[in-house]
Design an enzyme around this catalytic site. Structure first.
Site, PDB file in Angstrom:
ATOM      1  N   ASP A   4      37.204  29.504  22.611  1.00 24.86           N
ATOM      2  CA  ASP A   4      36.681  28.740  23.732  1.00 24.86           C
ATOM      3  C   ASP A   4      37.485  29.020  24.990  1.00 24.86           C
ATOM      4  O   ASP A   4      36.934  29.281  26.051  1.00 24.86           O
ATOM      5  CB  ASP A   4      36.663  27.228  23.416  1.00 24.86           C
ATOM      6  CG  ASP A   4      37.975  26.707  22.827  1.00 24.86           C
ATOM      7  OD1 ASP A   4      38.928  27.505  22.651  1.00 24.86           O
ATOM      8  OD2 ASP A   4      38.055  25.505  22.541  1.00 24.86           O
ATOM      9  N   ASP A  27      44.593  29.920  26.926  1.00 28.87           N
ATOM     10  CA  ASP A  27      45.483  29.073  27.714  1.00 28.87           C
ATOM     11  C   ASP A  27      46.858  29.746  27.734  1.00 28.87           C
ATOM     12  O   ASP A  27      47.064  30.700  28.480  1.00 28.87           O
ATOM     13  CB  ASP A  27      45.467  27.676  27.080  1.00 28.87           C
ATOM     14  CG  ASP A  27      46.215  26.623  27.875  1.00 28.87           C
ATOM     15  OD1 ASP A  27      46.232  26.707  29.116  1.00 28.87           O
ATOM     16  OD2 ASP A  27      46.779  25.707  27.267  1.00 28.87           O
ATOM     17  N   THR A  28      47.798  29.302  26.897  1.00 28.75           N
ATOM     18  CA  THR A  28      49.083  30.002  26.842  1.00 28.75           C
ATOM     19  C   THR A  28      48.925  31.394  26.234  1.00 28.75           C
ATOM     20  O   THR A  28      49.754  32.275  26.467  1.00 28.75           O
ATOM     21  CB  THR A  28      50.108  29.231  25.989  1.00 28.75           C
ATOM     22  OG1 THR A  28      49.681  29.216  24.630  1.00 28.75           O
ATOM     23  CG2 THR A  28      50.313  27.819  26.503  1.00 28.75           C
ATOM     24  N   GLY A  29      47.886  31.580  25.426  1.00 24.21           N
ATOM     25  CA  GLY A  29      47.658  32.867  24.760  1.00 24.21           C
ATOM     26  C   GLY A  29      48.203  32.910  23.345  1.00 24.21           C
ATOM     27  O   GLY A  29      47.962  33.876  22.619  1.00 24.21           O
ATOM     28  N   LYS A  42      42.293  30.560  31.411  1.00 25.62           N
ATOM     29  CA  LYS A  42      43.216  29.906  32.349  1.00 25.62           C
ATOM     30  C   LYS A  42      44.341  30.893  32.635  1.00 25.62           C
ATOM     31  O   LYS A  42      45.404  30.852  32.021  1.00 25.62           O
ATOM     32  CB  LYS A  42      43.819  28.649  31.704  1.00 25.62           C
ATOM     33  CG  LYS A  42      42.930  27.443  31.674  1.00 25.62           C
ATOM     34  CD  LYS A  42      43.753  26.255  31.167  1.00 25.62           C
ATOM     35  CE  LYS A  42      42.877  25.110  30.759  1.00 25.62           C
ATOM     36  NZ  LYS A  42      43.636  24.063  30.054  1.00 25.62           N
ATOM     37  N   THR A  71      47.486  31.221  20.567  1.00 29.68           N
ATOM     38  CA  THR A  71      46.501  31.184  19.474  1.00 29.68           C
ATOM     39  C   THR A  71      45.834  32.544  19.308  1.00 29.68           C
ATOM     40  O   THR A  71      45.760  33.079  18.193  1.00 29.68           O
ATOM     41  CB  THR A  71      45.446  30.098  19.761  1.00 29.68           C
ATOM     42  OG1 THR A  71      46.118  28.851  19.949  1.00 29.68           O
ATOM     43  CG2 THR A  71      44.457  29.979  18.626  1.00 29.68           C
TER      44      THR A  71
END
Ligand code: IMP
Ligand code: MG
Length: 191
Positions: free
Chosen positions: A117, A120-122, A148, A124
């Site tokens: 989805d 974000d921080t990357g 993001k 995952t």
């Protein structure tokens, strides 16, 4: 359509059943047409059998629409789910990623399209790429609905991206806040 005092369309806000006010950032029509284009981009970059791996839970709505858009391309996708959890403080993942439910298929030699989805921080997505690479998958490509860019802690870029997203916590279209709001047909920010 008349504008509000702030210069916004009145329908850019949604009142949730629980009383929350949600600002619509990406509406259903914009998401739908972007996914059709994404499927065409993916079909230009990949061919034949593709093992589509949605990273649960947040990606299930996006993945459902994406594979139906892929049906209009020459690709022959099959789907297998990977459920990952990342733990951290508040709304941001902290570094530890854990497998909650593993793939059923052996990815060895298969071309993979990871679907998430939001990047974000990357952490995952990086974990998932490393996992499948270690299992000797063929090509491992990734597709995220939202990126993001400003939140990245790990050097990773998606191969296919729906939209750049501001560094705010978003809900809807599969994404949740404490398990709520996944059912919204748009992506928005609680105000
Ligand atoms: P990352 O490991 O920090 O890149 O986090 C990615 C995962 O965190 C996504 O798959 C989402 O499940 C979750 N996440 C990150 N940002 C948001 C957000 O704004 N809303 C909902 N979930 C988010
Ligand atoms: Mg997720």
């Amino acid at each position: 359509m008349p504008k509000t005092g702030e210069g916004r369309q009145p329908d850019a806000f949604y009142s949730a059943a629980g009383g929350e006010r949600i600002e619509v950032l990406f509406d259903a029509a914009a998401i739908g047409s972007r996914i059709e284009a994404l499927a065409r981009e993916i079909a230009e970059g990949m061919s034949g059998d593709v093992l589509v791996v949605p990273i649960l839970t947040g990606s299930f709505v996006f993945a459902a629409d994406l594979i139906r858009a892929l049906q209009k391309t020459p690709l022959t996708p099959v789907v297998d789910f990977l459920s990952l959890a990342s733990y951290g403080t508040g709304n941001r993942s902290g570094g530890r990623v854990e497998i909650l439910r593993d793939l059923e298929a052996d990815p060895r030699g298969q071309d993979i399209l990871l679907v998430d989805d939001i990047l974000d921080t990357g952490r995952t997505l990086a974990y998932a790429v490393d996992l499948l690479t270690a299992r000797q998958a063929g090509r491992v490509a990734s597709c995220v609905l939202l990126d993001k860019v400003a939140a990245r802690a790990v050097a990773i870029e998606p191969d296919y991206c729906g939209f750049e997203c501001p560094d705010v916590f978003v809900v809807g279209y599969g994404m949740d806040l404490a398990h709520r709001f996944r059912e919204l047909p748009f992506v928005g920010r609680i105000v």
